[in-house]
Design a protein around this motif. Structure first.
Motif: not given
Length: 187
Positions: A8-33
């Motif tokens: 369970k701990s391993d699964a949670k860590n891997r899912m959290d890393k996926t969320l962090e990667a998504l946040r990083a991908d989203f940060a690269g998409l500019r929203a006009g600012r």
């Protein structure tokens, strides 16, 4: 039981890393600012190799519609300018010696819709990654059951816990996507 906690701990860590990667991908998409993370993926040819922009200069945000890069080595200013121009960000840098100013143009309606589609694609990839983590964790739980280390009731309870982790992660992905879409479509 301790085996399940590590699964369970391993699964949670891997899912959290996926969320962090998504946040990083989203940060690269500019929203006009302007935002310093906008230039994170840019690589500059410096001293014979490709180097991240952050290692050849300082990126700052003088105002909401402008980024500036203060290049540490004046001889790299042209390479930095070229790297920004050739990126797929659609930016036009203006060099002033060691300082490069980058105006952030307002996004057209068409470009905003394209960015929303890209954000959707990123979130879908993240959901697939989370589901893969769930599948791996459930396979390990089934193996515990097969090896008679857990009972059928424990197997069902563990599967439900893994599913809850998955549902929580997918919900967070959807929330991040909704927020990013709002940021992009805001005029």
């Amino acid at each position: 039981m301790s085996d399940f906690n590590s699964i369970k701990s391993d699964a949670k860590n891997r899912m959290d890393k996926t969320l962090e990667a998504l946040r990083a991908d989203f940060a690269g998409l500019r929203a006009g600012r302007a935002h310093v993370s906008l230039l994170d993926g840019i690589m500059v040819e410096a001293y014979g190799s490709m180097t991240p922009l952050s290692q050849v200069g300082t990126v700052s945000v003088p105002d909401a519609r402008t980024l500036s890069v203060s290049v540490w080595d004046r001889s790299l200013a042209k390479a930095v300018e070229k790297a920004i121009l050739e990126s797929d960000l659609g930016l036009n840098p203006a060099s002033d010696g060691q300082l490069i100013r980058i105006p952030i143009p307002p996004l057209s309606e068409e470009r905003r819709k394209e960015l929303v589609k890209v954000a959707g694609k990123y979130s879908e990839q993240s959901k697939v990654a989370v589901r893969n983590v769930r599948r791996d964790a459930l396979d390990e739980v089934k193996k515990l059951k097969k090896d008679n280390q857990i009972s059928e009731d424990e197997e069902k309870r563990f599967e439900n816990e893994i599913q809850k982790l998955t549902d929580d992660s997918v919900k967070k992905i959807d929330e991040l996507l909704t927020q990013k879409e709002k940021d992009i479509l805001q005029v």
